[in-house]
Scaffold this motif. Structure first.
Motif, mmCIF file in Angstrom:
data_model
loop_
_atom_site.group_PDB
_atom_site.id
_atom_site.type_symbol
_atom_site.label_atom_id
_atom_site.label_comp_id
_atom_site.label_asym_id
_atom_site.label_seq_id
_atom_site.Cartn_x
_atom_site.Cartn_y
_atom_site.Cartn_z
ATOM 1 N N GLY A 1 0.820 -1.218 0.000
ATOM 2 C CA GLY A 1 0.000 0.000 0.000
ATOM 3 C C GLY A 1 0.846 1.257 0.000
ATOM 4 O O GLY A 1 0.630 2.167 -0.803
ATOM 5 N N GLN A 2 1.831 1.306 0.900
ATOM 6 C CA GLN A 2 2.688 2.479 0.965
ATOM 7 C C GLN A 2 3.574 2.579 -0.272
ATOM 8 O O GLN A 2 3.856 3.684 -0.765
ATOM 9 N N LEU A 3 4.013 1.432 -0.776
ATOM 10 C CA LEU A 3 4.825 1.449 -1.985
ATOM 11 C C LEU A 3 4.076 2.111 -3.140
ATOM 12 O O LEU A 3 4.619 2.968 -3.845
ATOM 13 N N LEU A 4 2.845 1.732 -3.331
ATOM 14 C CA LEU A 4 2.063 2.250 -4.453
ATOM 15 C C LEU A 4 1.619 3.688 -4.240
ATOM 16 O O LEU A 4 1.135 4.326 -5.176
ATOM 17 N N ARG A 5 1.769 4.190 -3.021
ATOM 18 C CA ARG A 5 1.467 5.606 -2.761
ATOM 19 C C ARG A 5 2.700 6.493 -2.955
ATOM 20 O O ARG A 5 2.640 7.699 -2.729
ATOM 21 N N THR A 6 3.819 5.889 -3.358
ATOM 22 C CA THR A 6 5.025 6.672 -3.646
ATOM 23 C C THR A 6 4.729 7.686 -4.736
ATOM 24 O O THR A 6 4.195 7.344 -5.789
ATOM 25 N N SER B 1 15.337 3.545 1.230
ATOM 26 C CA SER B 1 14.133 3.177 1.963
ATOM 27 C C SER B 1 14.027 1.660 2.121
ATOM 28 O O SER B 1 14.407 0.904 1.225
ATOM 29 N N PRO B 2 13.486 1.195 3.258
ATOM 30 C CA PRO B 2 13.234 -0.246 3.423
ATOM 31 C C PRO B 2 12.181 -0.768 2.451
ATOM 32 O O PRO B 2 11.989 -1.971 2.339
ATOM 33 N N LEU B 3 11.516 0.126 1.735
ATOM 34 C CA LEU B 3 10.545 -0.291 0.726
ATOM 35 C C LEU B 3 11.203 -0.926 -0.494
ATOM 36 O O LEU B 3 10.504 -1.467 -1.360
ATOM 37 N N MET B 4 12.525 -0.884 -0.594
ATOM 38 C CA MET B 4 13.198 -1.448 -1.757
ATOM 39 C C MET B 4 12.930 -2.944 -1.901
ATOM 40 O O MET B 4 12.754 -3.459 -3.002
#
Length: 433
Positions: free
Chosen positions: A21-26, A151-154
């Motif tokens: 969810g947070q990834l796609l809100r980048t 970012s840890p989102l990687m």
């Protein structure tokens, strides 16, 4: 130890890693995700479209596999070169001529096949067809790197991209098979060329999210590092071997599933069986990206690859559609963890200025493994018994697993240097583990 190699802050628990969810809100992500998905779709159609077209015009899976293999080898050889050019000159500068060349090459290959041209002419046309395949997946991954940086989102992005790749491999073979069997044997390759042109141009138009070229980094000494080849990193070479084995699974299954479907008089089942395999990969990728892994990435890669080799070893024994679909689904489930971990390791192994090239080396390794597997499996299906081609995924994965186990120590993240001041105007580089 966390399973990711992204630069998480010390002391940050891995379980706090954000999800899809947070990834796609980048901010700005959708501007390259949507055209990127459209542009990479043709890649999943290319090999099977060539196999079905050439097999129809020549009557030989061996000839069809050989032409597809030439395409794959050409892709594997030129993909890293394309990635390095994109790192140095920008993605748009590489994409625009690339999609035009690929479209023309695909049309030429189609025309030659339909005109019963000699096999050597098909080989000649296959070279530019493979060499000009746009490297959309690696370019999208590089754009995520720009957006997310440390970012840890990687890790989540790596999983998301693996899922996206496999989603294309669910729809791509289904679409290509349906077009080749229900419309015309040439329809698959013609559609692949058209989608490459339209999708590639749309993706190239997204200039705001492409990584800065190496020259933009300045001339303070870091630019020299950005020009270093990703192949000089030992861990990248190990991952290339691992990805060759994954390519052997893709290529061996494409030919063998087509031959199996043909042998039972149901050629339309080919796309369904391959789609089932790809669906297992996609669903497994979704799960892998949602898990907060606590297993070290090197160990996770070895375990995932061992499971893949074990699953692929059962393909040759399947004698029915249901059993083959079930084993294919299991093989697909085992591929995603290996792919995701391999792509994630690149972030810790390779400097930012060479990551597009690194990703293209891995993509090229998959293509090369696929090309070799298509050729070998095609020959085995022609010369041996029905289903002999399924031995190729087993052999490829087991050989790659042996290499991976032997050289796994080279997958340690690169050492980061920190400068510590000593006196006025004097700095000594100190290595930090």
């Amino acid at each position: 130890m966390a399973s990711t190699v992204t630069s998480e802050s010390p002391g940050t628990p891995v379980s706090s890693r954000p999800g899809y969810g947070q990834l796609l809100r980048t901010r700005g992500a959708w501007t390259f995700l949507l055209p990127g998905f459209a542009a990479r779709q043709p890649f999943a159609m290319l090999t099977i479209s060539i196999v079905l077209l050439v097999q129809h015009t020549t009557g030989s899976y061996g000839a069809a596999g050989a032409v597809a293999a030439v395409t794959g080898v050409s892709l594997a050889l030129f993909a890293p070169f394309t990635g390095r050019l994109a790192d140095r000159h920008g993605q748009r500068a590489v994409l625009l001529p690339g999609v035009l060349l690929h479209t023309l090459a695909g049309l030429s290959l189609t025309a030659l096949a339909l005109s019963d041209a000699p096999l050597w002419a098909l080989f000649v046309a296959a070279v530019p067809t493979g060499a000009s395949v746009p490297q959309i997946g690696p370019m999208v991954r590089a754009r995520w790197g720009v957006k997310l940086q440390d970012s840890p989102l990687m890790t989540t992005a790596a999983a998301f991209e693996s899922v996206t790749d496999e989603l294309t491999f669910v729809f791509g073979p289904l679409l290509a098979t349906a077009l080749c069997t229900a419309v015309d044997p040439a329809a698959g390759l013609l559609t692949e060329a058209a989608l490459t042109l339209v999708g590639g141009l749309l993706f190239a138009a997204q200039r705001g999210t492409q990584p800065a070229v190496a020259a933009d980094a300045g001339v303070d000494g870091h630019a020299r590092v950005k020009h270093a080849s990703a192949l000089s990193v030992p861990g990248v070479r190990v991952l290339i071997v691992a990805f060759l084995g994954i390519g052997a699974v893709f290529g061996g299954m494409q030919v063998s599933l087509a031959a199996f479907s043909e042998s039972i008089g149901e050629p339309g089942l080919n796309g369904v069986l391959y789609g089932t395999f790809a669906a297992g990969n996609m669903l497994s990728g979704v799960v892998c990206g949602a898990i907060a892994w606590k297993v070290a990435p090197r160990r996770r890669l070895v375990v995932a690859y061992a499971a893949l080799g074990l699953a692929a070893s059962g393909l040759w024994a399947a004698q029915s559609v249901v059993v083959l679909a079930g084993i294919g689904l299991l093989v697909g489930v085992c591929i995603a963890p290996a792919l995701i971990t391999g792509y994630t390791l690149v972030d810790g192994l390779v400097p930012a200025g060479a990551r597009t090239e690194a990703f293209t080396w891995l993509t090229g390794a998959v293509a090369l493994g696929q090309a070799a597997a298509v050729m070998v499996a095609g020959q085995m299906e022609d010369r041996l018994w029905d289903g002999a081609g399924f031995l190729v995924p087993m052999g490829g994965t087991l050989l790659a697993l042996a290499t991976l186990v032997t050289l796994r120590s080279r997958l340690s993240p690169r050492v980061v240097s920190r400068t510590v001041a000593r006196g006025v105007g004097h700095r000594v580089p100190v290595a930090v583990d």
